[in-house]
Write a protein that holds these residues in place. Structure first.
Motif, short mmCIF file in Angstrom:
data_model
loop_
_atom_site.label_atom_id
_atom_site.label_comp_id
_atom_site.label_asym_id
_atom_site.label_seq_id
_atom_site.Cartn_x
_atom_site.Cartn_y
_atom_site.Cartn_z
N GLY A 46 0.87 -1.18 0.00
CA GLY A 46 0.00 0.00 0.00
C GLY A 46 0.91 1.23 0.00
N ASN A 148 -6.70 -3.01 -1.67
CA ASN A 148 -6.89 -2.59 -0.27
C ASN A 148 -6.28 -1.21 -0.09
N THR A 154 -2.08 2.04 4.95
CA THR A 154 -1.76 3.45 5.26
C THR A 154 -1.23 3.70 6.68
N ASP A 227 -1.41 4.92 -6.29
CA ASP A 227 0.02 4.76 -5.99
C ASP A 227 0.86 5.91 -6.50
#
Ligand code: MRU
Length: 335
Positions: A46, A148, A154, A227
């Motif tokens: 992530g 996700n 995060t 991203d």
């Protein structure tokens, strides 16, 4: 809220996301090389989370002096190519310690890593507030998400999942549909795990069901993370995002991205310049070591790029961008 990592000086512990949902296994990292390995192998993943992890990796390296920090910074930046948060966080830590004596490197680098984490958490909260405001009152919304973009991506409440959590808290969420997200199943293994733990009404679908759900008018909006976002607001995200944006357009459904400003790359004009990571063929040919295809050639891009014309709005911690409007031509600081 489940966290992807913790820090107990001098150990940075990563929750191994490859093992979810069956096992909660921790990886204690005591060096930048260990952190880079956790990023490369997707134990931690992530965009914002790998930025934070890389910042702590830099801090661990700074304990051994400036030479080691420089070496480790290169390895960390190279560990994954698409999410710009990684290079951004490594640069931030390096800039923070630039003029300091060796004796102060570790404490200052650690302070910067902690600040980056705190700022990402605050950004998640702000995005959740702004993003949930885009959904009209007086109705419960059904949204679709991909991959996700939650706590485990995060270190906070999440970007896309932060908005979804806030919709739920405000009584505006009917249900979230979650794409399973082949090949590594971040949707079914991680998003479903997070949503179930939080008691949020959720339904899992395979990736190829999204279009039919839209056709059945079961989806009010799509919301995903990102991203890397270029100056013209083209955005890279998990492979499959582009298909969802095209489907959303075809069904006149709003397509939202929630991403912090640390995901914006002021150095690239358009999404064409975003490096798309290609991963090992074994991720497609097999799952968790068990073959699911013969030994054929495989194409395995981990991300795709959605042109800004397909994006209804990009929610950041500071403001909502509407990509149809003027592109951003200033740097991060000017956003
Ligand atoms: O390969 P992954 O699992 O690191 O990919 C993650 C994603 O594509 C997420 O959607 C993105 O990083 C946003 S996370 C808030």
């Amino acid at each position: 809220m489940i966290s992807p990592f913790s820090f107990d000086d001098p150990v940075f512990t990563v929750l191994d996301q490859r093992e979810l949902p069956e096992n909660e296994v921790s990886i204690p990292c005591t060096s930048a090389d260990m952190v880079a390995d956790a990023i490369r192998t997707l134990a931690v993943r992530g965009a914002p989370a790998i930025g934070i992890a890389a910042a702590f990796g830099c801090a661990l390296a700074a304990r051994s002096g400036r030479g080691e920090l420089e070496r480790a910074s290169r390895i960390l930046v190279e560990s994954r190519p698409t999410a710009v948060n990684l290079a951004w966080a490594v640069k931030r830590v390096n800039d923070a310690v630039k003029d300091l004596p060796e004796t102060e490197l570790y404490s200052r680098a650690l302070h910067e890593a902690r600040m980056i984490w705190e700022e990402e958490k605050a950004a998640n909260e702000a995005m959740a507030n702004l993003g949930s405001g885009l959904f009209p009152e007086g109705k419960k919304h059904t949204v679709l998400t991909h991959c996700n973009a939650g706590s485990l991506a995060t270190g906070g409440i999440g970007t896309a999942l932060g908005v979804i959590r806030m919709l739920h808290a405000r009584g505006k969420l009917e249900r979230v549909y979650m794409d399973e997200t082949r090949p590594l199943l971040q949707g079914s293994r991680i998003t479903a795990y997070e949503m179930k733990r939080s008691g949020i009404p959720c339904t899992l679908i395979t990736d190829n069901m999204a279009g039919w759900l839209m056709r059945l008018r079961k989806i009010d909006a799509v919301i995903v993370g990102a991203d890397r976002i270029a100056r013209n607001l083209d955005a890279a995200n998990k492979i499959g995002t582009y298909s969802l944006a095209v489907l959303a357009k075809a069904h006149s459904i709003p397509f939202y991205i929630a991403a912090p400003l640390s995901t914006f790359d002021p150095d690239i004009e358009s999404g064409e310049e975003i490096p798309i990571e290609e991963r090992d063929a074994c991720e497609v040919r097999s799952f968790r070591g068990k073959p699911c295809a013969p030994d054929v050639e495989v194409f395995n891009p981990a991300f795709d790029m959605t042109g800004h014309e397909l994006i209804t709005a990009i929610i950041t911690e500071r403001q909502v961008f509407y990509p149809g409007e003027a592109s951003i031509h200033s740097g991060k600081a000017g956003l």
